[in-house]
Design an enzyme around this catalytic site. Structure first.
Site, PDB file in Angstrom:
ATOM      1  N   LYS A   1       0.868  -1.184   0.000  1.00  0.00           N
ATOM      2  CA  LYS A   1       0.000   0.000   0.000  1.00  0.00           C
ATOM      3  C   LYS A   1       0.904   1.234   0.000  1.00  0.00           C
ATOM      4  O   LYS A   1       1.945   1.254   0.670  1.00  0.00           O
ATOM      5  CB  LYS A   1      -0.883  -0.019   1.254  1.00  0.00           C
ATOM      6  CG  LYS A   1      -1.906   1.113   1.332  1.00  0.00           C
ATOM      7  CD  LYS A   1      -2.816   0.974   2.565  1.00  0.00           C
ATOM      8  CE  LYS A   1      -3.851   2.089   2.644  1.00  0.00           C
ATOM      9  NZ  LYS A   1      -4.734   1.953   3.828  1.00  0.00           N
TER      10      LYS A   1
ATOM     11  N   SER B   1      -9.844   2.334   3.115  1.00  0.00           N
ATOM     12  CA  SER B   1      -8.918   3.035   2.242  1.00  0.00           C
ATOM     13  C   SER B   1      -7.980   2.122   1.457  1.00  0.00           C
ATOM     14  O   SER B   1      -7.396   2.558   0.469  1.00  0.00           O
ATOM     15  CB  SER B   1      -8.067   4.003   3.079  1.00  0.00           C
ATOM     16  OG  SER B   1      -7.213   3.275   3.959  1.00  0.00           O
TER      17      SER B   1
ATOM     18  N   SER C   1     -10.168  -0.084   7.224  1.00  0.00           N
ATOM     19  CA  SER C   1      -9.541   0.091   5.909  1.00  0.00           C
ATOM     20  C   SER C   1      -8.911  -1.162   5.317  1.00  0.00           C
ATOM     21  O   SER C   1      -8.521  -1.164   4.149  1.00  0.00           O
ATOM     22  CB  SER C   1      -8.478   1.196   5.969  1.00  0.00           C
ATOM     23  OG  SER C   1      -9.102   2.451   5.940  1.00  0.00           O
TER      24      SER C   1
END
Lengths: 484, 489
Positions: free
Chosen positions: B76, B151, B175
């Protein structure tokens, strides 16, 4: 009616840790800008603080030295404000759970009485960097040096217990003495290691506290004293002219001896304090605190009593020698070698202090080591040199690394103490001074001592100043009396 | 090749069926051909990935094969990567190249992993739909008209589209779990303090936790073996031994007590989602588990408490982005104030600004007690709910999110509706507990996630529970239909 002044101090002292409070960067003073700033000190994203245990130990040492309670749980908070030299845009500090609770420091006033100044608390925090406005920057640009950012500070907050500039300075000096004796701060005020913020208000006796102003970042005892006097005067003039003191932060300029307003209360930031989630509360158990207490070095008050007892010095001398940790250490090192505390004290408080003052040097940076000075004192005590010669030896040592003996040798300063040699010189002077001898013989007995001066002068001249004056006196007197 | 799990890739590399360079090239080719549709990567590291793959093959030939030797994964874009741009999904850090690796990144490097690239995400991890990314929204591979969740939507979509077998992710309020649910993959948020936060760009420091995303629980266990560590560089990291998370996967579930919180099945839950979750619970009963009805009475307060605490911490964490030292700086600032205002005005998107404003407000003089302090008190009550529940049960199960993936723009104008996406996930972050999402069915061809919440440091048991479920079901083996490319494979 007289005005009463109320003064409280906030003191920032840089802790003498090798690395910063939350990063491994070095804390050495004077490095090239930004060479002691890591990714964390630059507040790069993703970096996290790791507390430096030494900073906690030092703060606890201070707390123990002022008889304060050490918090069992110590919490760090974030104080939020934007400024280019504050990289995270918050300062990590302590608000509600400071490491050191209420304590006290006793000061001695000019009349010899003691006064207790209460300490509200002391907390740990990180220093900010520096903005550089002068230098080779493009127009409209400033530089940022983050070497200082993250150096541990202990902020010591007093109660408003001082009532004039002298008391405030006495308190500041005592505080300086304590933290340097503890070895937790180098006390170098010119390098910003210790900085004072002074809160001042005035009132009529018996009335409630007046509105206070804060004068920030004073970095010498002299500036602090001047700034307080100036501010007290300003407030009195203001009020007596029908004005009103407003709560504000002021800056004092030591060069122009003027102060100006920096910001008023209305312009003050809302710092939006909250507990720092990157740092867990730090818990100290009693054993940890006690282990630190056991290692506390001697504190100024205890040292003062010991000096009186051990060296038999006057209270006045003891105050001067024992208050400053550097001075005390110098004195003790020198005395250990010289074996003569009184003579050593006199030379340190006299010639050495004068020279250091002129050169604006703290004693720990003295060009003349305690060992050198002691070597000279040994030679005074054993009669090798006179006090007058010693001044020359002192000067020689101040300007070189040589010890007393090598300078005495090189400059031929050895005092003549050989009684045979002195006797010969005395005989010669008497033989060449018929007129003065006659006058001496005819003079009234009470006037005779004064008349010795001529003979002594002649003998010293003949010896090129190296004859031991005491021996000269004794031998001369004996010989002249023999002629009577 | 891209249908293989991480466990299968490791076995294939071990057996010499293919090399790391081959599988890395395969994934890079797929990313090149497919990711213009999904937008799951912000940065693809072709050169460095291939170099890492070559090095891994060489290492393997020399007999030195650490756990992930030659296995491609993605990070990420919230994890700092030395020498590789780390944007956190924001214009503010569009030009930011960290001079250091996050501990998680370092751990995977030490384990020999190949990093395909950095995945897309909501800006500064603030969002539940991946619509707030400066690099554009990520499309859900199951239906490109719908969001992948957020997210960590880039990591989830990349795994769902088989553009990586696994990816790192972070979870502050859901997330990892919510996008895992919406994309039909498996994701785990560990106990707070289990995975180092060093080098992981902070959103809300007391809630943020890194964790793995992959297609199976077994793969998540393999990844967590690498990610979890005590890190002296993170003061909130916990000094506790890291078990082998694959060791207990095959444990039977006889006697397992599964808590079913009534508050997770109330109004607002999509009936299709509820049905899929209830079916999953029945499967656990079949395997010998007992369902226990429990109550987590303060669940409703978790969203409001979270939306005070997280923005408060974020408002301070994001203050460092001031244009002084790195990142975006506005053109020709006329003075300091102008530089601050325009830099931050231009560099941050709307959602980030909204949360900074909320956070600064909650911490302001006169409001602190009413908001921040109160929210912290609520946080303790929520934690206590779980402590009480775990005296009666081994794990807690319920839906991960109230409904399956929604269409782009559906909640864009209604921040509160968006915030309610995380109603079932937020409480575990506030409590610091581990949580997982496992595929458990479909509603209108959109995946549904089952949430498994464990006790502190009970990740091994959660992974065991999830693995046993995946042995009996094939929801996790389903793949979106448009992810095959002609000429590849």
């Amino acid at each position: 009616m007289e005005w009463e002044t109320v003064i409280g101090l906030e003191v920032h002292a840089q802790l003498a840790t090798k690395s910063k409070i939350f990063s491994g960067s070095s804390t050495t003073f004077g490095a090239e800008p930004n060479t002691q700033a890591s990714a964390l000190d630059l507040a790069m994203p993703g970096t996290l603080p790791v507390p430096n245990e030494q900073a906690f130990r030092y703060a606890i040492m201070f707390g123990l030295a002022i008889d304060a309670e050490i918090a069992k749980i110590s919490v760090f908070d974030r104080k939020n404000y934007f400024y280019p030299d504050l990289p995270k845009a918050y300062q990590t500090t302590q608000l509600d759970r400071p490491i050191v609770g209420p304590g006290h420091i006793d000061i001695e006033l000019a009349d010899g009485t003691q006064k207790t100044i209460r300490i509200h608390h002391a907390h740990l925090e990180e220093d900010a960097g520096k903005s550089l406005h002068e230098g080779s920057f493009e127009a409209g640009m400033s530089g940022i040096d983050l070497n200082r950012a993250g150096i541990p500070l202990v902020e010591i907050v007093s109660e408003p217990d001082m009532s004039n500039a002298e008391e405030a300075v006495a308190f500041a000096k005592k505080l300086h003495s304590i933290i340097t004796s503890l070895g937790i701060c180098d006390g170098e005020m010119s390098q910003g290691s210790m900085r004072f913020d002074v809160n001042i208000s005035i009132r009529k006796p018996g009335e409630k506290l007046g509105t206070r102003t804060e004068t920030k970042n004073l970095n010498s005892f002299r500036f602090m004293e001047d700034a307080i006097k100036l501010e007290v005067e300003r407030q009195i003039d203001l009020v007596e002219d029908g004005g009103r003191v407003i709560q504000e932060t002021r800056l004092y300029n030591g060069d122009t001896k003027e102060s100006r307003s920096m910001r008023s209360k209305e312009e003050a930031n809302d710092y939006r304090y909250f507990p720092c989630p990157d740092l867990l509360p730090v818990v100290f158990d009693d054993d940890y605190i006690e282990s630190i207490r056991k290692e506390l070095p001697e504190l100024p008050d205890a040292r003062h009593d010991r000096f009186m007892e051990q060296y038999g010095l006057s209270s006045y001398d003891t105050n001067i020698l024992s208050n400053d940790a550097g001075m005390a250490q110098y004195f003790e090192t020198a005395t250990k070698i010289s074996g003569d505390p009184k003579l050593t004290a006199n030379w340190i408080m006299g010639e050495l202090s004068a020279q250091l003052n002129t050169a604006d040097l703290p004693i720990k940076h003295s060009p003349l080591s305690a060992k050198q000075l002691a070597g000279m004192i040994v030679r005074i005590a054993d009669g090798t040199i006179s006090s007058k010669m010693a001044k020359q030896v002192f000067e020689g040592m101040w300007n070189s690394d040589g010890d007393a003996d090598s300078i005495i040798e090189a400059q031929g300063l050895k005092q003549v103490s050989d009684s045979g040699a002195i006797e010969a010189m005395v005989d010669e002077v008497i033989a060449n001074s018929d007129k003065q001898v006659v006058n001496f013989r005819n003079a009234d007995e009470s006037k005779r001592p004064k008349m010795l001066g001529y003979f002594v002068g002649q003998i010293m001249k003949a010896s090129k100043g190296q004859a031991n004056p005491q021996q000269v006196n004794e031998i001369l007197l004996k010989k002249l009396n023999d002629l009577l | 090749m891209h249908n293989k799990t991480i466990a299968e890739i490791i076995a294939g590399l071990d057996a010499g069926d293919f090399t790391s360079v081959e599988i890395t090239q395969h994934y890079l080719k797929r990313i090149q051909q497919l990711d213009s549709t999904y937008n799951s990567y912000i940065t693809v590291n072709e050169e460095t990935a291939l170099a890492q793959a070559e090095a891994a093959d060489k290492r393997r030939a020399e007999g030195n094969t650490p756990a992930f030797c030659g296995v491609p994964i993605a990070h990420k874009d919230i994890f700092c990567t030395n020498g590789i741009r780390t944007s956190c999904g924001s214009k503010m850090l569009d030009n930011f190249v960290p001079p250091y690796d996050a501990t998680v990144v370092e751990n995977f490097a030490d384990a020999g992993a190949v990093i395909l690239g950095k995945t897309n995400m909501d800006e500064f991890a603030m969002g539940s739909s991946n619509e707030t990314s400066f690099y554009g929204p990520v499309k859900n591979p199951w239906d490109t008209n719908t969001v992948p969740g957020g997210s960590s939507g880039g990591s989830a979509a990349a795994i769902a589209a088989h553009l990586t077998p696994g990816a790192t992710a972070t979870d502050t309020g859901g997330s990892i779990r919510q996008p895992a649910a919406l994309c039909g993959i498996t994701g785990l948020k560990p106990t707070y303090g289990r995975v180092s936060r060093w080098g992981m760009i902070a959103f809300a420091s007391s809630l943020d936790q890194g964790g793995p995303m992959a297609r199976t629980a077994e793969d998540c266990a393999l990844m967590l073996n690498v990610m979890a560590s005590f890190d002296p560089k993170d003061s909130t990291s916990i000094d506790r031994d890291v078990p082998d998370y694959t060791a207990n996967l095959s444990q039977p579930l006889n006697g397992l007590k599964v808590g079913v919180p009534q508050e997770y099945f109330e109004e607002g839950l999509n009936p299709g989602t509820e049905q899929a979750v209830r079916n999953a619970l029945t499967e656990f009963e079949k395997q010998g588990a007992t369902l226990v009805n429990i109550s987590l009475p303060h669940t409703k307060l978790s969203v409001p408490a979270y939306y005070v605490i997280a923005p408060a911490e974020a408002s301070a964490n994001l203050s460092r982005f001031d244009g002084v030292r790195y990142g975006h700086r506005c053109e020709n600032p006329k003075d300091l104030r102008d530089m601050y205002m325009r830099t931050r005005g231009e560099g941050f998107g709307d959602e980030v600004k909204r949360r900074i404003l909320i956070g600064a407000y909650c911490l302001s003089a006169g409001y602190y007690d009413a908001y921040y302090r109160k929210a912290q008190q609520v946080r303790r009550l929520i934690k206590q709910d779980f402590v009480d529940a775990f005296e009666k049960v081994d794990v807690i199960m319920g839906p991960t999110s109230p409904s399956p993936a929604f269409e782009f723009g559906a909640k864009g104008n209604d921040p509160v509706a968006m915030y309610l996406e995380d109603i079932y996930t937020i409480a575990t972050n506030l409590a610091g507990l581990p949580g997982m999402s496992v595929p458990c069915g479909f509603v209108d061809n959109k995946p549904v996630g089952l949430q498994i919440i464990g006790n502190y440091f009970d990740e091994s048991r959660m992974l065991n529970v999830a693995h046993q479920f995946q042995q009996a079901t094939n929801w996790h083996q389903q793949a979106p239909k448009d992810i095959e490319v002609e000429g590849v494979e």
